[in-house]
Design a protein around this motif. Structure first.
Motif, PDB file in Angstrom:
ATOM      1  N   ILE A   5       0.054 -33.362  38.105  1.00  0.00           N
ATOM      2  CA  ILE A   5       0.197 -32.126  38.871  1.00  0.00           C
ATOM      3  C   ILE A   5      -1.188 -31.499  39.008  1.00  0.00           C
ATOM      4  O   ILE A   5      -1.872 -31.262  37.999  1.00  0.00           O
ATOM      5  N   VAL A   6      -1.598 -31.231  40.235  1.00  0.00           N
ATOM      6  CA  VAL A   6      -2.940 -30.712  40.502  1.00  0.00           C
ATOM      7  C   VAL A   6      -2.814 -29.379  41.242  1.00  0.00           C
ATOM      8  O   VAL A   6      -2.314 -29.338  42.375  1.00  0.00           O
ATOM      9  N   ASP A   7      -3.279 -28.298  40.585  1.00  0.00           N
ATOM     10  CA  ASP A   7      -3.219 -26.971  41.204  1.00  0.00           C
ATOM     11  C   ASP A   7      -4.243 -26.093  40.506  1.00  0.00           C
ATOM     12  O   ASP A   7      -4.398 -26.171  39.282  1.00  0.00           O
ATOM     13  N   GLY A  34     -12.091 -32.547  41.429  1.00  0.00           N
ATOM     14  CA  GLY A  34     -12.897 -33.563  40.762  1.00  0.00           C
ATOM     15  C   GLY A  34     -12.246 -34.055  39.486  1.00  0.00           C
ATOM     16  O   GLY A  34     -12.267 -35.264  39.168  1.00  0.00           O
ATOM     17  N   GLU A  35     -11.670 -33.118  38.733  1.00  0.00           N
ATOM     18  CA  GLU A  35     -10.960 -33.480  37.501  1.00  0.00           C
ATOM     19  C   GLU A  35      -9.761 -34.372  37.817  1.00  0.00           C
ATOM     20  O   GLU A  35      -9.490 -35.355  37.111  1.00  0.00           O
ATOM     21  N   ALA A  36      -9.064 -34.056  38.898  1.00  0.00           N
ATOM     22  CA  ALA A  36      -7.904 -34.853  39.306  1.00  0.00           C
ATOM     23  C   ALA A  36      -8.299 -36.292  39.632  1.00  0.00           C
ATOM     24  O   ALA A  36      -7.614 -37.245  39.228  1.00  0.00           O
ATOM     25  N   LEU A  37      -9.410 -36.465  40.340  1.00  0.00           N
ATOM     26  CA  LEU A  37      -9.856 -37.822  40.694  1.00  0.00           C
ATOM     27  C   LEU A  37     -10.194 -38.635  39.448  1.00  0.00           C
ATOM     28  O   LEU A  37      -9.889 -39.833  39.372  1.00  0.00           O
ATOM     29  N   THR A  38     -10.799 -37.974  38.455  1.00  0.00           N
ATOM     30  CA  THR A  38     -11.112 -38.669  37.196  1.00  0.00           C
ATOM     31  C   THR A  38      -9.844 -39.146  36.507  1.00  0.00           C
ATOM     32  O   THR A  38      -9.762 -40.292  36.035  1.00  0.00           O
ATOM     33  N   ILE A  39      -8.840 -38.285  36.459  1.00  0.00           N
ATOM     34  CA  ILE A  39      -7.571 -38.643  35.809  1.00  0.00           C
ATOM     35  C   ILE A  39      -6.878 -39.764  36.575  1.00  0.00           C
ATOM     36  O   ILE A  39      -6.335 -40.706  35.981  1.00  0.00           O
ATOM     37  N   ILE A  40      -6.892 -39.685  37.900  1.00  0.00           N
ATOM     38  CA  ILE A  40      -6.222 -40.713  38.713  1.00  0.00           C
ATOM     39  C   ILE A  40      -6.850 -42.080  38.494  1.00  0.00           C
ATOM     40  O   ILE A  40      -6.146 -43.081  38.342  1.00  0.00           O
ATOM     41  N   GLU A  41      -8.176 -42.136  38.466  1.00  0.00           N
ATOM     42  CA  GLU A  41      -8.850 -43.420  38.235  1.00  0.00           C
ATOM     43  C   GLU A  41      -8.546 -43.962  36.847  1.00  0.00           C
ATOM     44  O   GLU A  41      -8.342 -45.158  36.658  1.00  0.00           O
ATOM     45  N   ARG A  42      -8.488 -43.044  35.847  1.00  0.00           N
ATOM     46  CA  ARG A  42      -8.258 -43.467  34.465  1.00  0.00           C
ATOM     47  C   ARG A  42      -6.805 -43.890  34.224  1.00  0.00           C
ATOM     48  O   ARG A  42      -6.543 -44.817  33.461  1.00  0.00           O
ATOM     49  N   GLU A  43      -5.866 -43.211  34.884  1.00  0.00           N
ATOM     50  CA  GLU A  43      -4.445 -43.439  34.609  1.00  0.00           C
ATOM     51  C   GLU A  43      -3.711 -44.108  35.759  1.00  0.00           C
ATOM     52  O   GLU A  43      -2.489 -44.047  35.851  1.00  0.00           O
ATOM     53  N   ASP A  60     -11.281 -30.053  47.650  1.00  0.00           N
ATOM     54  CA  ASP A  60      -9.929 -29.631  48.035  1.00  0.00           C
ATOM     55  C   ASP A  60      -8.954 -30.813  48.021  1.00  0.00           C
ATOM     56  O   ASP A  60      -9.340 -31.971  47.837  1.00  0.00           O
ATOM     57  N   GLY A  61      -7.683 -30.501  48.221  1.00  0.00           N
ATOM     58  CA  GLY A  61      -6.639 -31.519  48.157  1.00  0.00           C
ATOM     59  C   GLY A  61      -6.789 -32.597  49.212  1.00  0.00           C
ATOM     60  O   GLY A  61      -6.477 -33.776  48.951  1.00  0.00           O
ATOM     61  N   TYR A  62      -7.260 -32.216  50.404  1.00  0.00           N
ATOM     62  CA  TYR A  62      -7.468 -33.217  51.452  1.00  0.00           C
ATOM     63  C   TYR A  62      -8.460 -34.294  50.987  1.00  0.00           C
ATOM     64  O   TYR A  62      -8.236 -35.500  51.161  1.00  0.00           O
ATOM     65  N   SER A  63      -9.569 -33.845  50.391  1.00  0.00           N
ATOM     66  CA  SER A  63     -10.606 -34.786  49.947  1.00  0.00           C
ATOM     67  C   SER A  63     -10.102 -35.672  48.808  1.00  0.00           C
ATOM     68  O   SER A  63     -10.425 -36.865  48.734  1.00  0.00           O
TER      69      SER A  63
END
Length: 346
Positions: A5-7, A34-43, A60-63
């Motif tokens: 969940i990213v907000d 940026g934090e979300a992208l790190t988590i997505i790559e890791r998990e 932003d969410g689009y990016s």
């Protein structure tokens, strides 16, 4: 099911987690893109869904969505946008970037549960289907290899049977057939343009080099003296007989045997038979067996001749370098003479 969940508003994350915990989901969360992208790559291997806000600081969410979809390792993970934006342009952009759904804030619990359930189950089903396809593809490849190996073994067995029949019906001995096979394989092994597969093809196809002699009249084949001109012409037809026998096959080893049987009496200078091929017009397999056959035949006694000394055989081959034999093969033969000599003693 594991959900990210990213907000940028922690309270919104907590609300979504409280609703979704009824479905026995596990969660990761991020408040920045940026934090979300790190988590997505890791998990990436564990994630089943991303719930993604649009308006966030830094990225932003689009990016975030665009980066996830551009990465082959994460592109399949479904993304649902959660946003207060409800205009058509925002909605269109989200789907254009690869999102699977769009939920407008504030959302109803039932709507969030239903959409999350739909997309997580669909994603899991896709992964199971993909895994099943991989397993099926693996089984098909294994079965193909097994059948190919079985077919190749059948070809080898058939060649061995025909070679045995040729031995009993002609003046060829089993030892000569074996030695020609091994000499040919050794020449192929040292030839820079041939692969390990070529070596094995030559090894198993070479024993068929004189299979056409089975169609030559017995009294000619076993005549102790010199042939008449007419008899010699009939003997020269055995390569063509072999090609008629084997040339229609679609199998690799049999096709190679047909080529060898048809061309191993051709000469580098074009004065061989049956077609008068010259130089590289003669298949490399035919050129190899031509040298191997002559080397072994001259090195051993026949009913009509004595065995030649190894020195005399080598001198003959070198004298016919570039006329009867391929010069590159003669060079290989001379360079590795001790290895070829060892085969003739087997």
């Amino acid at each position: 099911m594991h959900i990210l969940i990213v907000d940028d508003v922690p309270e919104n994350i907590q609300v979504a987690m409280n609703i979704l915990k009824e479905g026995e989901h596990t969660f990761s969360f991020a408040t920045r893109g940026g934090e979300a992208l790190t988590i997505i790559e890791r998990e990436a291997a564990q994630l089943d869904l991303v719930l993604l806000d649009i308006m966030m600081p830094d990225v932003d969410g689009y990016s975030v969505c665009q980066s996830v979809k551009e990465n082959p390792a994460t592109s399949a993970i479904p993304i649902i946008f959660l946003s207060a934006k409800s205009n058509v342009d925002a909605l269109s952009k989200c789907f254009a970037l690869g999102a699977v759904d769009y939920i407008t804030k504030p959302f109803h619990a039932e709507e969030l549960l239903a959409r999350v359930k739909t997309h997580t189950e669909l994603y899991r089903a896709k992964k199971l289907l993909q895994q099943s396809n991989i397993e099926l593809s693996t089984k098909i490849k294994f079965e193909h290899r097994r059948l190919s190996s079985e077919l190749e073994d059948n070809q080898k067995e058939m060649i061995a049977m025909l070679a045995g029949l040729m031995e009993s019906a002609s003046d060829e001995t089993g030892q000569h057939i074996y030695r020609v096979s091994e000499i040919s394989a050794l020449l192929a092994h040292y030839h820079p343009a041939l692969s390990a597969d070529d070596v094995e093809v030559v090894r198993h196809a070479a024993p068929m080099h004189d299979i056409g002699k089975m169609m030559v009249p017995y009294e000619i084949l076993h005549k102790p003296g010199r042939y008449t001109e007419e008899e010699f012409q009939q003997m020269q037809e055995h390569p063509a007989h072999a090609y008629k026998l084997l040339g229609g096959s679609g199998r690799q080893l049999i096709r190679a045997a047909a080529t060898i049987a048809h061309e191993h009496h051709e000469k580098w200078n074009g004065k061989g038979y049956p077609r008068g091929l010259q130089g590289e017009e003669i298949h490399i397999y035919g050129r190899i067996v031509a040298l191997a056959d002559v080397f072994d035949a001259l090195s051993h006694a026949r009913s009509y001749k004595d065995a030649w000394s190894i020195e005399k055989v080598v001198a003959y081959i070198e004298d016919h370098n570039g006329t009867q034999f391929d010069p590159e093969l003669v060079n290989i033969f001379v360079e590795h003479l001790d290895e070829f000599r060892a085969i003739t003693h087997q």
